[in-house]
Scaffold this motif. Sequence first.
Motif, PDB file in Angstrom:
ATOM      1  N   SER A  12       0.814  -1.075  -0.039  1.00  0.00           N
ATOM      2  CA  SER A  12      -0.066   0.119   0.051  1.00  0.00           C
ATOM      3  C   SER A  12       0.857   1.283   0.102  1.00  0.00           C
ATOM      4  N   GLU A  13       0.678   2.161  -0.947  1.00  0.00           N
ATOM      5  CA  GLU A  13       1.286   3.455  -0.755  1.00  0.00           C
ATOM      6  C   GLU A  13       0.894   4.199   0.091  1.00  0.00           C
ATOM      7  N   LYS A  14      -0.472   4.047   0.817  1.00  0.00           N
ATOM      8  CA  LYS A  14      -0.853   4.787   1.755  1.00  0.00           C
ATOM      9  C   LYS A  14      -0.254   4.472   3.255  1.00  0.00           C
ATOM     10  N   ASP A  15      -0.132   3.005   3.420  1.00  0.00           N
ATOM     11  CA  ASP A  15       0.346   2.840   5.020  1.00  0.00           C
ATOM     12  C   ASP A  15       1.548   1.718   4.705  1.00  0.00           C
ATOM     13  N   LEU A  16       2.267   1.657   3.580  1.00  0.00           N
ATOM     14  CA  LEU A  16       3.448   0.763   3.390  1.00  0.00           C
ATOM     15  C   LEU A  16       3.033  -0.722   3.751  1.00  0.00           C
ATOM     16  N   LEU A  17       1.920  -1.005   4.174  1.00  0.00           N
ATOM     17  CA  LEU A  17       1.702  -2.655   4.499  1.00  0.00           C
ATOM     18  C   LEU A  17       1.628  -3.576   3.232  1.00  0.00           C
ATOM     19  N   LEU A  18       1.778  -4.721   3.718  1.00  0.00           N
ATOM     20  CA  LEU A  18       1.855  -5.663   2.573  1.00  0.00           C
ATOM     21  C   LEU A  18       0.600  -6.500   2.421  1.00  0.00           C
ATOM     22  N   TYR A  19       0.425  -6.943   1.220  1.00  0.00           N
ATOM     23  CA  TYR A  19      -0.843  -7.707   0.924  1.00  0.00           C
ATOM     24  C   TYR A  19      -0.509  -9.124   0.210  1.00  0.00           C
ATOM     25  N   HIS A  20      -0.773 -10.078   0.572  1.00  0.00           N
ATOM     26  CA  HIS A  20      -0.315 -11.406  -0.229  1.00  0.00           C
ATOM     27  C   HIS A  20      -1.477 -11.897  -1.114  1.00  0.00           C
ATOM     28  N   GLY A  21      -1.322 -12.384  -2.220  1.00  0.00           N
ATOM     29  CA  GLY A  21      -2.540 -12.904  -2.942  1.00  0.00           C
ATOM     30  C   GLY A  21      -2.128 -13.896  -3.877  1.00  0.00           C
ATOM     31  N   THR A  70       2.265 -16.752   6.951  1.00  0.00           N
ATOM     32  CA  THR A  70       2.610 -16.919   8.172  1.00  0.00           C
ATOM     33  C   THR A  70       3.680 -16.294   8.579  1.00  0.00           C
ATOM     34  N   THR A  71       4.131 -16.220  10.176  1.00  0.00           N
ATOM     35  CA  THR A  71       5.198 -15.365  10.327  1.00  0.00           C
ATOM     36  C   THR A  71       6.414 -15.393   9.846  1.00  0.00           C
ATOM     37  N   GLN A  72       6.850 -17.035  10.044  1.00  0.00           N
ATOM     38  CA  GLN A  72       7.994 -17.187   9.233  1.00  0.00           C
ATOM     39  C   GLN A  72       7.964 -16.699   7.611  1.00  0.00           C
ATOM     40  N   GLY A  73       6.904 -16.911   6.960  1.00  0.00           N
ATOM     41  CA  GLY A  73       6.692 -16.434   5.709  1.00  0.00           C
ATOM     42  C   GLY A  73       7.080 -14.818   5.747  1.00  0.00           C
ATOM     43  N   LYS A  74       6.329 -14.103   6.536  1.00  0.00           N
ATOM     44  CA  LYS A  74       6.349 -12.676   6.431  1.00  0.00           C
ATOM     45  C   LYS A  74       7.947 -12.158   6.657  1.00  0.00           C
ATOM     46  N   ARG A  75       8.663 -12.812   7.702  1.00  0.00           N
ATOM     47  CA  ARG A  75       9.937 -12.709   7.780  1.00  0.00           C
ATOM     48  C   ARG A  75      10.799 -12.993   6.621  1.00  0.00           C
ATOM     49  N   MET A  76      10.565 -13.917   6.072  1.00  0.00           N
ATOM     50  CA  MET A  76      11.575 -14.245   4.980  1.00  0.00           C
ATOM     51  C   MET A  76      11.299 -13.374   3.955  1.00  0.00           C
ATOM     52  N   LEU A  77       9.864 -12.946   3.607  1.00  0.00           N
ATOM     53  CA  LEU A  77       9.623 -11.855   2.483  1.00  0.00           C
ATOM     54  C   LEU A  77      10.308 -10.568   2.822  1.00  0.00           C
ATOM     55  N   LYS A  78      10.215 -10.148   3.972  1.00  0.00           N
ATOM     56  CA  LYS A  78      10.885  -8.811   4.413  1.00  0.00           C
ATOM     57  C   LYS A  78      12.578  -9.088   4.307  1.00  0.00           C
ATOM     58  N   THR A  79      12.916 -10.072   4.248  1.00  0.00           N
ATOM     59  CA  THR A  79      14.419 -10.360   4.191  1.00  0.00           C
ATOM     60  C   THR A  79      14.779 -10.318   2.784  1.00  0.00           C
ATOM     61  N   MET A  80      14.114 -11.097   1.901  1.00  0.00           N
ATOM     62  CA  MET A  80      14.119 -11.255   0.588  1.00  0.00           C
ATOM     63  C   MET A  80      13.969  -9.760   0.123  1.00  0.00           C
ATOM     64  N   LEU A  81      13.135  -9.001   0.284  1.00  0.00           N
ATOM     65  CA  LEU A  81      12.893  -7.719   0.032  1.00  0.00           C
ATOM     66  C   LEU A  81      13.246  -6.295   0.498  1.00  0.00           C
TER      67      LEU A  81
END
Length: 93
Positions: A12-21, A70-81
Motif C-alpha cells: 500500500s502506498e498509503k500505509d506501506l503495509l503488505l498484502y499477499h495474494g 505465516t510469521t515465518q513467511g512474512k519474515r522471509m519476505l521482508k528479508t528477501m525484499l
Amino acid sequence: MILPFCVYVLQSEKDLLLYHGFTTNLQERLKNHNKGRTPSTSGRIPLRLIFCEFYLLKSDALRREKYFKTTQGKRMLKTMLRNTLEYVEYPNK
C-alpha cells in the motif's frame, strides 16, 4: 511454457503495509485491487506490485501464498525484499 498461477505481494502506498495474494491473471487482479474492488485492500489503495512468483501447478502456488501469510513467511519476505522495502520507504536514500 506459460506458468499460469501467480502468487504476488502488493504494498500500500498509503500505509506501506503488505498484502499477499494468488491469481491466474495478474494484470486484471492489480486493476481490481486499485479500483477498490477487493474488500481487504479497498481502504489501502493505491497499491503497487513489489513481488510475484509464477507456478505450473495451482497447489504449489496456493501453498506458497499460505506460507507468505505465516510469521515465518512474512519474515522471509521482508528479508528477501529488504532493499525494495527500504527504497519504497526512503526513495532518496
